[in-house]
Design a protein around this motif. Structure first.
Motif, PDB file in Angstrom:
ATOM      1  N   UNK A 275       0.812  -1.221   0.000  1.00  0.00           N
ATOM      2  CA  UNK A 275       0.000   0.000   0.000  1.00  0.00           C
ATOM      3  C   UNK A 275       0.847   1.273   0.000  1.00  0.00           C
ATOM      4  N   UNK A 276       2.082   1.158  -0.463  1.00  0.00           N
ATOM      5  CA  UNK A 276       2.975   2.319  -0.493  1.00  0.00           C
ATOM      6  C   UNK A 276       2.374   3.456  -1.312  1.00  0.00           C
ATOM      7  N   UNK A 277       1.779   3.105  -2.450  1.00  0.00           N
ATOM      8  CA  UNK A 277       1.259   4.137  -3.353  1.00  0.00           C
ATOM      9  C   UNK A 277      -0.237   4.371  -3.164  1.00  0.00           C
ATOM     10  N   UNK A 280      -3.109   7.652   2.082  1.00  0.00           N
ATOM     11  CA  UNK A 280      -3.164   7.267   3.489  1.00  0.00           C
ATOM     12  C   UNK A 280      -4.579   6.908   3.940  1.00  0.00           C
ATOM     13  N   UNK A 281      -5.555   7.705   3.542  1.00  0.00           N
ATOM     14  CA  UNK A 281      -6.921   7.484   4.029  1.00  0.00           C
ATOM     15  C   UNK A 281      -7.514   6.165   3.527  1.00  0.00           C
ATOM     16  N   UNK A 282      -6.948   5.614   2.467  1.00  0.00           N
ATOM     17  CA  UNK A 282      -7.517   4.397   1.884  1.00  0.00           C
ATOM     18  C   UNK A 282      -6.694   3.153   2.202  1.00  0.00           C
ATOM     19  N   UNK A 283      -5.630   3.289   2.980  1.00  0.00           N
ATOM     20  CA  UNK A 283      -4.838   2.119   3.338  1.00  0.00           C
ATOM     21  C   UNK A 283      -5.591   1.255   4.344  1.00  0.00           C
ATOM     22  N   UNK A 287       1.585   1.567   5.664  1.00  0.00           N
ATOM     23  CA  UNK A 287       2.428   1.997   4.544  1.00  0.00           C
ATOM     24  C   UNK A 287       3.389   0.904   4.102  1.00  0.00           C
ATOM     25  N   UNK A 288       4.218   0.396   5.017  1.00  0.00           N
ATOM     26  CA  UNK A 288       5.221  -0.621   4.678  1.00  0.00           C
ATOM     27  C   UNK A 288       4.965  -1.819   5.588  1.00  0.00           C
TER      28      UNK A 288
END
Length: 536
Positions: A275-277, A280-283, A287-288
């Motif tokens: 989900x790096x790309x 933020x609100x949709x992760x 992130x890593x």
């Protein structure tokens, strides 16, 4: 270790550590990370870079197995459009590498007097000189002699990078090279399908299938059966199954074990995405995010960040997997797992019918959800239905139902898989098929409604004309439409995007039907499966 994995993927993301460093730690524990720099940056090199899975470190002999790919790049001239504006640049760059190598792109820019322009977007912002370097790298005339502290490639002539004994050996033709790459992939996998083995070195599936057949004939690969897999699986003849495993390891997003996402879901029950790309609100998980392997199960995932200023490792999020969704996991005191939902039609078998390759992104989490609810899940590939007649694909699915002696099956079709499902319902009859749950399947006017056999049952997840619904009911079809949420409509400004493979569905007129929220789709499809199973 590299003899077992065959490659280490390289990536510049450095949130935790460089991508190629983490798989070694997962397998060996603490080690001198300078080993990889020395192996790839000093003669005689034991690791060199090229496009294997993605950009990867591979042994020099594997580099030679990829020569056919380099020739493909030469024939296609990938960077031709960019380089056509700079006649003679490729030759000039090659000469400079020959005189000054090893040399980085930045150092080459200084020699040529090229300046990078202002960064206008998130991409690489390459100069013509960099394009020329990458062209020479792709066609195998220059190679990476190592990387510096800024992780920049240092380019040199390939004959000065590869060990002399490797250069002296004959280069295999494409068929022999592909067969050897598949052999390496099989040794790394343990168990895998043709698709898994092809993905490891990004090979064509048809070429991989031919190589697999040849390796089976020579005894290098052994066909095996994996429970719940409908596709053929293979193991390397030298593979050994340990009595138990006591593994405890975090797996980086670029670890070979998690390369092939469908295999990860099928064997470990984990639906995993980088989900790096993702905004933020949709992760979903962070992130890593690294899956955690405990024994032979993936039981959790954590979002990690190396805080180098404070010298600490920060855990930004931690998520335990749902125990019932981890295949083979038995919780202490559970007596073998949680009791099934009392309201479920226990044991109702499900046959998934993807529409096109990309729809598996939707069916992956759905398959895991249905399996966790106690439904035996089967899959029949519908790939190629744009080229292959629907009737032929449906006949293959009908043969599968007969071979497996399945009855009372609920079809779950996505996209054009619904066309196969309707044809299958006509061919297999009510004894084999209890009904169909269709998600984002085209109705195709009144023809759609008339294709369902009288007395069949269907639940359709996509808003369409009620007149078609009435036509279906006139034929005695137990039909109902369940609308997807308008918040998923990419055509309505400000409403966000539909997740995964449903992204292209237009939801005009959704207000006529019951609306599902984003978090309810899997549960609603599961409920429809139970309902149809209970109708029998």
């Amino acid at each position: 270790m590299i003899d077992r994995t065959g490659l280490l993927q390289i990536d510049s993301v450095n949130v935790l550590a460089r991508a190629h460093l983490l798989p070694v730690f997962s397998r060996l524990g603490p080690y001198d990370v300078g080993l990889l720099d020395r192996a790839s940056g000093r003669a005689p090199r034991r690791l060199v870079e090229y496009w294997a899975h993605e950009a990867s470190y591979v042994p020099p002999r594997t580099f030679q197995l990829l020569r056919w790919r380099m020739e493909r790049h030469r024939e296609r001239g990938h960077w031709g459009r960019e380089l056509s504006h700079e006649p003679g640049l490729v030759e000039a760059v090659r000469d400079l590498v020959a005189r000054h190598g090893p040399v980085t792109a930045r150092e080459l820019h200084a020699v040529l007097g090229h300046e990078r322009g202002a960064k206008e977007h998130w991409g690489w912002n390459w100069t013509p000189a960099k394009h020329a370097l990458e062209h020479l790298f792709e066609i195998g005339e220059v190679a990476a002699a190592g990387r510096n502290a800024q992780f920049e490639r240092a380019y040199d002539l390939t004959e000065r990078v590869l060990p002399p004994d490797v250069l002296a050996a004959p280069v295999p033709d494409e068929a022999d090279a592909v067969r050897e790459l598949v052999r390496i992939a099989a040794r790394a996998h343990g168990v895998g399908s043709v698709r898994c083995l092809a993905d490891y070195f990004r090979l064509r599936t048809d070429a991989t299938a031919r190589a697999v057949n040849e390796l089976v004939e020579e005894g290098t690969l052994v066909p095996v059966r994996v429970t719940s897999w409908t596709r053929a699986a293979f193991v390397h003849a030298d593979a050994r199954v340990p009595r138990r495993t006591a593994a405890r390891a975090l797996l980086a997003p670029f670890d070979p074990l998690v390369f092939e996402r469908r295999r990860l879901l099928d064997l470990w029950g984990m639906h995993y995405r980088i989900e790096i790309y993702t905004p933020r609100a949709r992760r979903t998980h962070g992130y890593y995010v690294l899956p955690f392997l405990l024994g032979e199960h993936l039981v959790a995932r954590v979002d990690l960040k190396a805080d180098r200023r404070d010298g600490v490792l920060r855990v930004r999020a931690a998520h335990a997997e749902a125990p019932d969704g981890v295949p083979g996991l038995v919780r202490t005191g559970s007596g073998g797992g949680a009791a099934p939902d009392a309201g479920a039609a226990a044991g109702t078998p499900v046959l998934l019918l993807p529409g096109v390759y990309e729809t598996w992104r939707f069916l992956e989490p759905l398959a895991a959800h249905l399996a966790a609810a106690g439904h035996p899940v089967h899959v029949v590939s519908t790939l190629g239905i744009n080229r292959r007649p629907v009737v032929e694909t449906a006949a293959r699915a009908a043969r599968y139902l007969a071979e497996q002696d399945l009855s009372g099956v609920v079809l779950v079709a996505h996209s054009k898989g619904g066309l196969v499902g309707k044809t299958l319902m006509l061919a297999a009859g009510g004894a084999r098929v209890a009904g169909m749950v269709a998600v984002a399947t085209p109705w195709s006017g009144s023809v759609y409604a008339r294709l369902f056999p009288p007395g069949s049952a269907v639940r359709h997840f996509a808003p369409r004309d009620r007149q078609i619904l009435a036509l279906a009911r006139e034929r005695g079809v137990n039909a109902r439409i369940v609308a997807l949420a308008p918040s998923w409509d990419p055509h309505i400004p400000g409403t966000g995007e539909l997740p995964g493979a449903l992204r292209n569905v237009r939801l005009a007129g959704a207000g006529h039907f019951r609306v599902l929220g984003d978090g309810d789709l899997l549960a609603a499809v599961g409920s429809a499966v139970r309902e149809l199973g209970a109708l029998r």
